[in-house]
Scaffold this active site. Structure first.
Site, PDB file in Angstrom:
ATOM      1  N   HIS A  47      -0.788   4.505   7.502  1.00 43.46           N
ATOM      2  CA  HIS A  47      -0.079   5.073   6.213  1.00 43.46           C
ATOM      3  C   HIS A  47       0.468   6.509   6.485  1.00 43.46           C
ATOM      4  O   HIS A  47      -0.293   7.174   7.063  1.00 43.46           O
ATOM      5  CB  HIS A  47      -0.861   4.710   4.979  1.00 43.46           C
ATOM      6  CG  HIS A  47      -1.425   3.678   4.595  1.00 43.46           C
ATOM      7  ND1 HIS A  47      -2.748   3.211   4.993  1.00 43.46           N
ATOM      8  CD2 HIS A  47      -0.838   2.545   4.175  1.00 43.46           C
ATOM      9  CE1 HIS A  47      -2.518   1.876   4.634  1.00 43.46           C
ATOM     10  NE2 HIS A  47      -1.387   1.612   4.129  1.00 43.46           N
TER      11      HIS A  47
ATOM     12  N   ASP B 265      -3.502   7.829   8.132  1.00 43.92           N
ATOM     13  CA  ASP B 265      -4.127   7.075   8.815  1.00 43.92           C
ATOM     14  C   ASP B 265      -3.555   6.374   9.884  1.00 43.92           C
ATOM     15  O   ASP B 265      -2.417   6.699  10.173  1.00 43.92           O
ATOM     16  CB  ASP B 265      -5.132   6.225   7.939  1.00 43.92           C
ATOM     17  CG  ASP B 265      -4.148   5.295   7.297  1.00 43.92           C
ATOM     18  OD1 ASP B 265      -2.786   4.997   7.680  1.00 43.92           O
ATOM     19  OD2 ASP B 265      -4.618   4.372   6.091  1.00 43.92           O
TER      20      ASP B 265
ATOM     21  N   SER C  14       0.825  -1.306  -0.045  1.00 44.21           N
ATOM     22  CA  SER C  14      -0.017  -0.023  -0.031  1.00 44.21           C
ATOM     23  C   SER C  14       0.962   1.280   0.087  1.00 44.21           C
ATOM     24  O   SER C  14       0.421   2.319  -0.265  1.00 44.21           O
ATOM     25  CB  SER C  14      -0.739   0.050   1.377  1.00 44.21           C
ATOM     26  OG  SER C  14      -0.354  -0.189   2.373  1.00 44.21           O
TER      27      SER C  14
END
Length: 354
Positions: A332, A329, A40
């Site tokens: 991340h 978040d 990610s």
């Protein structure tokens, strides 16, 4: 009036400046495309097109992008986007599975990455995402599409001169090894690190076999300091999990050894290790030096545990200025953090390709 000696001196300075600028511009042409494998941290939206809950294609993700949420797990661009721009390539590296991109666009950069994946195939199974082996299969498919569109000669030149970036490994620990019992029953933490580095080595060799020659493998950041790890740190709630950070340090040390060996084994290839641990650690230790106000929470929701769909559910609690946060978040980084990390990598590991 200037003396002849001074005139010569100023002309010399102008010539040096001219040729330095010319070299910088020329260096931008040394890399034909940015080709990305990973998780990610570098997924530009591939997970939008597979059946998984690990998605970031809804608000508040992308809140600082002109096009809104693209599937990038941040408020804006990723490290690979900034690196692409630095090489005078497009400022966004597109997701391979996004049908809105043509092969002409993908010829200058493409991400095969999938949020939630890892070096260990079990990690991808847990998250129902694209394993690294399938990312390499997509790369094979991409090569064939490139040959059909551009001709074999141009395609081969693009593949040979592209910069290949691997950014992967954190999920093997935070999604797999630490939460679930299967891998700990098979491996001690040092054994699992060695297992993962072996998989990283094999992935680079596979990419080399497919034509990759300029390869960067990104080390792990101190993932014990992500907000979710702080929240779940039962021994010292709210503090960095130093056990996690120690694992990252051990992984990075073994990865650097593997990179050194790869350079000896792979004729004509240049493989570099990109450090992220030191720069993220510095941000966490001295946030004000980098203009950050919050290191312990993510911008979205409560900032303590939310990621992916939970960020969407708690969208009304999202902060107004993500630039003040190291993390967007609970897992991340924010776009601003990614920009700082990208600058660090460009000024260190990637200098050899500039």
């Amino acid at each position: 009036m200037l003396s002849s000696e001074r005139l010569c001196y100023y002309w010399l300075l102008l010539l040096v400046a001219h040729f330095s600028l010319s070299a910088t511009i020329a260096a931008a042409g040394k890399v034909s495309a940015i080709i990305v494998f990973g998780d990610s941290t570098v997924d530009a939206g591939n997970n939008n097109f597979i059946p998984t809950i690990a998605k970031g294609n809804f608000p508040p993700y992308g809140q600082d992008l002109d096009g809104g949420a693209t599937g990038r797990f941040s408020n804006g661009r990723l490290v690979t986007d900034f690196i692409s721009e630095a090489f005078r390539l497009p400022s966004y590296v597109p997701a391979y599975l996004d049908p809105s991109y043509t092969i002409d666009q993908l010829a200058m950069g493409v991400s095969f990455a999938s949020g939630g994946t890892g070096l260990d195939h079990l990690t991808a199974q847990i998250a129902s995402v694209i394993p690294l082996s399938q990312q390499l299969e997509y790369f094979k498919e991409y090569k064939e599409r490139l040959k059909r569109a551009k001709g074999e000669s141009v395609a081969n030149k693009t593949i040979a001169e592209a910069l290949y970036i691997f950014s992967i490994g954190t999920n093997d620990f935070i999604v797999n090894y630490f939460p679930f019992p299967l891998r700990p029953a098979q491996y001690t933490a040092p054994e699992y690190v060695a297992y993962l580095v072996g998989l990283a080595d094999a992935a680079v060799r596979d990419a080399y076999g497919l034509g990759a020659r300029k390869i960067e493998f990104t080390g792990l950041a101190p993932f014990g300091c992500i907000p979710a790890a702080r929240t779940l740190n039962h021994d010292e709630p709210g503090e960095c999990n130093e056990e996690y950070n120690q694992v990252a340090i051990e992984f990075n040390a073994e990865l650097q050894e593997a990179v050194s060996k790869l350079n000896g084994d792979l004729a004509g290839a240049q493989v570099v290790y990109a450090d992220t641990y030191s720069v993220v650690s510095a941000m966490v230790a001295n946030p004000s030096d980098y203009g950050f106000e919050n290191i312990e929470q993510g911008c979205c929701g409560t900032g303590l545990i939310e990621t992916s769909v939970l960020c969407g559910l708690d969208q009304q609690f999202t902060c107004q200025d993500a630039d003040q946060y190291v993390f967007f978040d609970s897992v991340h980084p924010s776009e601003r953090t990614y920009r700082i990390v990208a600058d660090h990598i460009l000024n260190t590991a990637l200098q050899v390709f500039m």
